[in-house]
Scaffold this active site. Structure first.
Site, PDB file in Angstrom:
ATOM      1  N   ARG A 122       0.826  -1.221   0.000  1.00 48.08           N
ATOM      2  CA  ARG A 122       0.000   0.000   0.000  1.00 48.08           C
ATOM      3  C   ARG A 122       0.855   1.264   0.000  1.00 48.08           C
ATOM      4  NH1 ARG A 122      -4.572  -0.772   4.380  1.00 48.08           N
ATOM      5  NH2 ARG A 122      -5.332   1.115   3.353  1.00 48.08           N
ATOM      6  N   ASP A 316     -15.227   2.893   3.509  1.00 50.11           N
ATOM      7  CA  ASP A 316     -15.064   1.520   4.005  1.00 50.11           C
ATOM      8  C   ASP A 316     -16.358   0.701   3.882  1.00 50.11           C
ATOM      9  OD1 ASP A 316     -12.441   2.062   4.586  1.00 50.11           O
ATOM     10  OD2 ASP A 316     -12.775   2.416   6.714  1.00 50.11           O
TER      11      ASP A 316
HETATM   12  C1  S3P Z   1      -8.998   5.538   8.345  1.00 53.26           C
HETATM   13  C2  S3P Z   1      -9.193   6.280   7.238  1.00 53.26           C
HETATM   14  C3  S3P Z   1      -9.691   5.751   5.972  1.00 53.26           C
HETATM   15  C4  S3P Z   1     -10.264   4.354   6.098  1.00 53.26           C
HETATM   16  C5  S3P Z   1      -9.443   3.486   6.984  1.00 53.26           C
HETATM   17  C6  S3P Z   1      -9.285   4.102   8.358  1.00 53.26           C
HETATM   18  C7  S3P Z   1      -8.505   6.209   9.556  1.00 53.26           C
HETATM   19  O1  S3P Z   1      -8.628   5.752   5.066  1.00 53.26           O
HETATM   20  O2  S3P Z   1     -10.424   3.760   4.831  1.00 53.26           O
HETATM   21  O3  S3P Z   1     -10.060   2.217   7.115  1.00 53.26           O
HETATM   22  O4  S3P Z   1      -8.594   5.630  10.648  1.00 53.26           O
HETATM   23  O5  S3P Z   1      -8.010   7.333   9.443  1.00 53.26           O
HETATM   24  P1  S3P Z   1      -8.198   7.101   4.336  1.00 53.26           P
HETATM   25  O6  S3P Z   1      -9.016   8.219   4.885  1.00 53.26           O
HETATM   26  O7  S3P Z   1      -6.770   7.305   4.596  1.00 53.26           O
HETATM   27  O8  S3P Z   1      -8.528   6.838   2.899  1.00 53.26           O
END
Ligand code: S3P
Length: 438
Positions: A122, A316
């Site tokens: 990732r 999500d």
């Molecule tokens: C998260 C932010 C999201 C989400 C992840 C958890 C977090 O990702 O998809 O499961 O805890 O900040 P991004 O906002 O970085 O895309």
């Protein structure tokens, strides 16, 4: 591990879901950086958050489990973290890796971070690049864009005004956490508002923070310990709520779910699709997280269009929503969601591939998908590809399929919702999902 899923006709009752993953990670990190003892209630005890708790322990914070979901974290203060004696393994958790990078950018010692096979694929450059501009030294694979990475921070970091090309709460949070160690205010502008748990919790811990549109500015300072109540995770509730809408005879209540407006896209979309949905509670404040009881009932669904600023509010929940879209009347489209390709798996490809095995056609697009419904799910043998949310979405599809569905590779469910099968079985009043050792 695998799930053997039998179709169910009925889903009834009330349940809770475990603590919010995003909020639990942040409580562990801010607790470790604060002066004094932080009490965390309702913390998610799943693999991702246990990684963050182990990481802050490795960095010198004192963590005690006082009961189920109850942790006491004695913070070391802004200047107190220590060089860990070993590589910090973030497992499957992008939030652990990216938020830690932000914290480590301000530490005057080397830390090595790695993760599992999925996490090592990732993108980390979106965080490493701005942190390097602030003065951190970050080296590692693929030009410091993939784990394993080694980080050595700088004190103080240089203040930065960063414009992120992606609406990512992980990028935003990493920059804000690094900002605690900067020589002046640090700001982050995002293309659309991502989840604001960091902003809320930083304020609760005494940080000075201002928000103007999609720009957040943090003024460096110390944090003081706080008591954190972690709400139930809407992203886990999503699977139960979708099941409670698509199973023929269903009425499901999920209590004490976090209903932070930046996470509520799922409810907006289910409402727009015609789902019968009731919300009770949900007072919002600037600090802390609002909660509510959510009740859904079986409903005929209509297709909808998901795009733009709505996407970060439900990113999500797309695996669960794809299952709802398949049984809805009309063509549901999801656009502006290329981020799905760099989650725990490429979720666009995974959903198209696995739902096809169940006889459901998903048109894959570079930044999303189109699903024409209604289609019928056929019981089949499918695989999560190691992605917890794909695993749970496929299990929910199995609840309304013709015949039995076997979902392979489901140990990953423990990263966010270890009680998933047990919770659904209680609502089904029997064993809809049998968990088998592979
Ligand atoms: C998260 C932010 C999201 C989400 C992840 C958890 C977090 O990702 O998809 O499961 O805890 O900040 P991004 O906002 O970085 O895309």
């Amino acid at each position: 591990m695998r799930f053997r899923v039998r179709p169910v006709a009925r889903l009834r009752g009330a349940c809770e879901v475990p603590g919010d993953k995003s909020v639990s990670h942040r409580a562990a990190l801010l607790g470790a950086l604060a002066d004094g003892a932080t009490e965390v209630h309702g913390c998610l005890e799943a693999e991702d958050c246990l990684r963050t708790l182990a990481a802050v322990q490795a960095l010198g914070a004192d963590v005690t489990r006082k009961g189920p979901g109850h942790y006491r974290i004695v913070g070391v203060g802004r200047d107190g973290l220590q060089e860990p004696g070993d590589v910090v393994d973030c497992g499957n958790s992008g939030t652990t890796a990216r938020l830690l990078l932000g914290v480590l950018a301000g530490q005057p010692f080397w830390t090595m971070l790695t993760g599992d096979e999925s996490l090592r694929r990732r993108p980390m450059g979106r965080v490493a690049e701005p942190l390097a501009r602030m003065g951190a030294t970050i080296v590692g694979r693929k030009d410091a864009t993939r784990l394993p990475l080694a980080v050595k921070g700088l004190r103080p970091l240089r203040a930065l005004a960063h414009t992120s090309p992606v609406a990512s709460a992980q990028v935003k949070s990493a920059i804000l956490l690094a900002g605690l160690f900067a020589d002046g205010p640090v700001s982050l502008t995002e293309p659309a508002r991502s989840r604001d748990h960091s902003e809320r919790m930083l304020r609760q811990f005494g940080a000075r923070l201002s928000v103007e549109g999609t720009t957040i500015t943090l003024t460096p300072g110390e944090l003081r310990a706080a008591t954190v109540q972690v709400p139930g995770d809407i992203s886990s509730a999503a699977f139960l709520l979708v099941a409670g809408v698509i199973v023929r005879d269903a009425r499901v209540t999920v209590r004490r779910v976090g209903v932070n407006p930046t996470r509520m896209g799922l409810l907006d979309v289910l409402g727009a699709m015609g789902a019968a949905l009731e919300t009770e509670g949900g007072d919002a404040g600037e600090e802390g997280e609002p909660t509510a009881s959510l009740t859904v009932s079986a409903s005929p669904l209509l297709a909808t269009a998901i795009a733009g600023a709505l996407v970060p509010r439900l990113i999500d929940e797309v695996p669960a929503l794809a299952v709802a879209a398949a049984v809805a009347h009309g063509v549901t489209t999801i656009a502006d969601a290329a981020e799905l390709r760099v989650k725990e798996s490429d979720r666009i490809a995974a959903l198209a591939r696995e739902l096809a095995r169940m006889g459901v056609h998903v048109e894959e697009r570079p930044d999303g998908m189109a699903i024409a419904g209604p289609q019928r799910f056929r019981g089949a043998r499918v695989s999560s590809g190691g992605d917890h949310r794909v695993a749970m979405a496929l299990a929910v599809a199995g609840l309304v399929a013709d015949g039995e569905t076997v979902v392979d590779d489901t140990a990953c469910v423990a990263t966010s919702f270890p009680q998933f099968a047990e919770t659904l079985n209680a609502l089904a009043g029997g064993s809809a999902i049998v968990v088998e050792d592979a």
